[in-house]
Motif scaffolding. Structure first.
Motif, PDB file in Angstrom:
ATOM      1  N   PHE A 200      16.878  21.242  44.207  1.00 57.02           N
ATOM      2  CA  PHE A 200      17.688  20.759  43.087  1.00 57.02           C
ATOM      3  C   PHE A 200      18.882  21.676  42.897  1.00 57.02           C
ATOM      4  O   PHE A 200      19.027  22.692  43.570  1.00 57.02           O
ATOM      5  N   VAL A 201      19.735  21.316  41.947  1.00 56.84           N
ATOM      6  CA  VAL A 201      20.955  22.074  41.662  1.00 56.84           C
ATOM      7  C   VAL A 201      20.744  22.893  40.400  1.00 56.84           C
ATOM      8  O   VAL A 201      20.258  22.385  39.383  1.00 56.84           O
ATOM      9  N   ALA A 202      21.087  24.162  40.456  1.00 57.14           N
ATOM     10  CA  ALA A 202      20.844  25.052  39.325  1.00 57.14           C
ATOM     11  C   ALA A 202      21.639  24.645  38.092  1.00 57.14           C
ATOM     12  O   ALA A 202      21.184  24.831  36.958  1.00 57.14           O
ATOM     13  N   ASN A 207      17.926  24.764  30.264  1.00 52.63           N
ATOM     14  CA  ASN A 207      17.866  26.197  29.966  1.00 52.63           C
ATOM     15  C   ASN A 207      16.446  26.681  29.707  1.00 52.63           C
ATOM     16  O   ASN A 207      16.126  27.840  29.993  1.00 52.63           O
ATOM     17  N   PHE A 208      15.568  25.827  29.187  1.00 55.58           N
ATOM     18  CA  PHE A 208      14.207  26.277  28.915  1.00 55.58           C
ATOM     19  C   PHE A 208      13.403  26.480  30.205  1.00 55.58           C
ATOM     20  O   PHE A 208      12.383  27.181  30.200  1.00 55.58           O
ATOM     21  N   MET A 209      13.868  25.887  31.312  1.00 60.12           N
ATOM     22  CA  MET A 209      13.196  26.076  32.597  1.00 60.12           C
ATOM     23  C   MET A 209      13.821  27.202  33.417  1.00 60.12           C
ATOM     24  O   MET A 209      13.243  27.626  34.423  1.00 60.12           O
ATOM     25  N   LEU A 210      14.959  27.694  32.989  1.00 61.84           N
ATOM     26  CA  LEU A 210      15.685  28.689  33.773  1.00 61.84           C
ATOM     27  C   LEU A 210      14.877  29.968  34.015  1.00 61.84           C
ATOM     28  O   LEU A 210      14.936  30.529  35.121  1.00 61.84           O
ATOM     29  N   PRO A 211      14.100  30.493  33.041  1.00 66.03           N
ATOM     30  CA  PRO A 211      13.322  31.721  33.304  1.00 66.03           C
ATOM     31  C   PRO A 211      12.310  31.588  34.430  1.00 66.03           C
ATOM     32  O   PRO A 211      11.895  32.603  35.004  1.00 66.03           O
ATOM     33  N   TRP A 212      11.905  30.374  34.783  1.00 62.50           N
ATOM     34  CA  TRP A 212      10.952  30.192  35.871  1.00 62.50           C
ATOM     35  C   TRP A 212      11.592  30.478  37.240  1.00 62.50           C
ATOM     36  O   TRP A 212      10.874  30.742  38.212  1.00 62.50           O
ATOM     37  N   PHE A 213      12.905  30.422  37.300  1.00 62.37           N
ATOM     38  CA  PHE A 213      13.601  30.559  38.585  1.00 62.37           C
ATOM     39  C   PHE A 213      14.565  31.737  38.634  1.00 62.37           C
ATOM     40  O   PHE A 213      14.857  32.238  39.716  1.00 62.37           O
ATOM     41  N   ILE A 214      15.066  32.173  37.478  1.00 66.11           N
ATOM     42  CA  ILE A 214      16.162  33.140  37.464  1.00 66.11           C
ATOM     43  C   ILE A 214      15.756  34.498  38.020  1.00 66.11           C
ATOM     44  O   ILE A 214      16.601  35.298  38.439  1.00 66.11           O
ATOM     45  N   TRP A 215      14.459  34.792  38.058  1.00 65.87           N
ATOM     46  CA  TRP A 215      13.976  36.077  38.579  1.00 65.87           C
ATOM     47  C   TRP A 215      14.098  36.161  40.093  1.00 65.87           C
ATOM     48  O   TRP A 215      14.113  37.257  40.671  1.00 65.87           O
ATOM     49  N   ASN A 216      14.173  35.007  40.744  1.00 64.98           N
ATOM     50  CA  ASN A 216      14.091  34.937  42.198  1.00 64.98           C
ATOM     51  C   ASN A 216      15.472  35.154  42.827  1.00 64.98           C
ATOM     52  O   ASN A 216      16.397  34.380  42.574  1.00 64.98           O
ATOM     53  N   PRO A 217      15.647  36.178  43.664  1.00 60.95           N
ATOM     54  CA  PRO A 217      16.961  36.376  44.305  1.00 60.95           C
ATOM     55  C   PRO A 217      17.362  35.221  45.204  1.00 60.95           C
ATOM     56  O   PRO A 217      18.544  34.905  45.335  1.00 60.95           O
ATOM     57  N   HIS A 236      27.245  28.038  37.816  1.00 60.59           N
ATOM     58  CA  HIS A 236      27.452  28.600  36.482  1.00 60.59           C
ATOM     59  C   HIS A 236      26.261  29.419  35.989  1.00 60.59           C
ATOM     60  O   HIS A 236      26.407  30.193  35.044  1.00 60.59           O
ATOM     61  N   LYS A 237      25.097  29.258  36.613  1.00 61.55           N
ATOM     62  CA  LYS A 237      23.888  29.898  36.101  1.00 61.55           C
ATOM     63  C   LYS A 237      23.315  30.960  37.040  1.00 61.55           C
ATOM     64  O   LYS A 237      22.255  31.511  36.761  1.00 61.55           O
ATOM     65  N   THR A 238      23.967  31.206  38.147  1.00 61.78           N
ATOM     66  CA  THR A 238      23.477  32.195  39.106  1.00 61.78           C
ATOM     67  C   THR A 238      24.578  33.185  39.440  1.00 61.78           C
ATOM     68  O   THR A 238      25.766  32.889  39.272  1.00 61.78           O
ATOM     69  N   TYR A 239      24.167  34.352  39.931  1.00 64.05           N
ATOM     70  CA  TYR A 239      25.112  35.430  40.207  1.00 64.05           C
ATOM     71  C   TYR A 239      24.726  36.094  41.532  1.00 64.05           C
ATOM     72  O   TYR A 239      23.587  36.536  41.695  1.00 64.05           O
ATOM     73  N   PRO A 240      25.673  36.214  42.458  1.00 60.58           N
ATOM     74  CA  PRO A 240      25.338  36.827  43.751  1.00 60.58           C
ATOM     75  C   PRO A 240      25.000  38.305  43.639  1.00 60.58           C
ATOM     76  O   PRO A 240      24.206  38.829  44.421  1.00 60.58           O
TER      77      PRO A 240
END
Length: 273
Positions: A200-202, A207-217, A236-240
């Motif tokens: 899927f596309v980030a 936003n309530f599901m974002l913590p499930w994925f944001i930890w993963n590099p 917009h929601k990820t950072y290299p």
């Protein structure tokens, strides 16, 4: 014959180390299959089957268009390529060597050479596989257009580097508890089937599901890679930089575990395995 050659300069030492890494990488590649060409073809086939399986799954559940205004197949491949590189590098590095292994008993070799060779072997196989698949798709199906090839290459290498760093942690755990290390490695690889965000596309993720994925590099790397690949998508929601700092932190933790373990590791630990 029985005299170990000593390096007198830093350049000689660097050349010897690079030569060892090269030959050990070739050895790892030939270990996978006796015929190098067949081994590469099997890797290409594995990637092609993975892409076909995901495409079939999307068609069955009724998703026939990319969530990004771009080629649907390229959208699928952009996630699968980085995912496979990352998880296979984690597995290769975590199983790169053991104190009871036969190769480690030869003085010219050392754990750093074996780790580097295992990681480079995966990078070589996957790079050849992905370039072949992209070329076949470009020639037979649809022309491939990448908005920023340099950025895509940087994210691809970052996915590989993060896999090396995570694999070092599991490698450090392995001498203490081989089964635990194997289980944790498998769990990490299976969790990334979903947590990597390749399906899927980030930007459309609630936003309530974002913590499930944001930890993963890998989640950040795949999303950023799609930003470089497709001109119509801006993450917009990820950072290299998160993936880079996470990888460097994992690298430091992995080196600390491995250096500490090497002080106490003994061949007798594997006697009961």
């Amino acid at each position: 014959m029985f005299i170990q050659r000593r390096n007198s300069t830093i350049l000689e030492a660097a050349g010897t180390t690079l030569s060892l890494i090269y030959h050990q990488t070739v050895y790892d590649l030939r270990t996978a299959h006796r015929n190098a060409v067949v081994g590469l073809l099997l890797t290409i086939l594995q990637s092609g089957i993975f892409i076909g399986a995901f495409l079939l799954m999307f068609v069955i559940i009724g998703i026939r268009q990319s969530p990004i205004r771009a080629d649907f197949i390229m959208f699928i491949m952009s996630g699968i390529f980085l995912y496979m590189t990352h998880v296979q590098t984690v597995g290769a590095v975590s199983n790169s060597h053991s104190v009871s292994g036969g190769l480690i008993k030869h003085e010219p070799l050392n754990p750093a050479v074996l780790i580097a060779a295992a990681a480079l072997a995966v990078l070589y196989r996957q790079t050849i596989s992905f370039l072949t698949i992209l070329w076949l798709y470009h020639v037979l199906v649809n022309p491939v257009a990448i908005a920023d090839p340099v950025g895509c290459l940087a994210m691809y290498l970052l996915a590989w580097f993060s896999g090396v760093c995570v694999g070092l942690i599991f490698l450090g755990i392995r001498p203490w508890s081989p089964q635990t290390s194997k289980i944790l490695t498998t769990i990490y690889q299976r969790v990334n089937m979903f947590a990597s965000g390749k399906m899927f596309v980030a930007n459309v993720l609630p936003n309530f599901m974002l913590p499930w994925f944001i930890w993963n590099p890998l989640f950040h790397v795949i999303d950023q890679e799609r930003g470089y690949m497709f001109i119509n998508y801006t993450p917009h929601k990820t950072y290299p930089l998160y993936a880079l700092w996470f990888s460097l932190a994992a690298l430091m933790v992995g080196l600390l575990i491995n250096f500490s373990t090497r002080k106490y590791e003994s061949i007798s630990w594997g006697a009961t395995q």
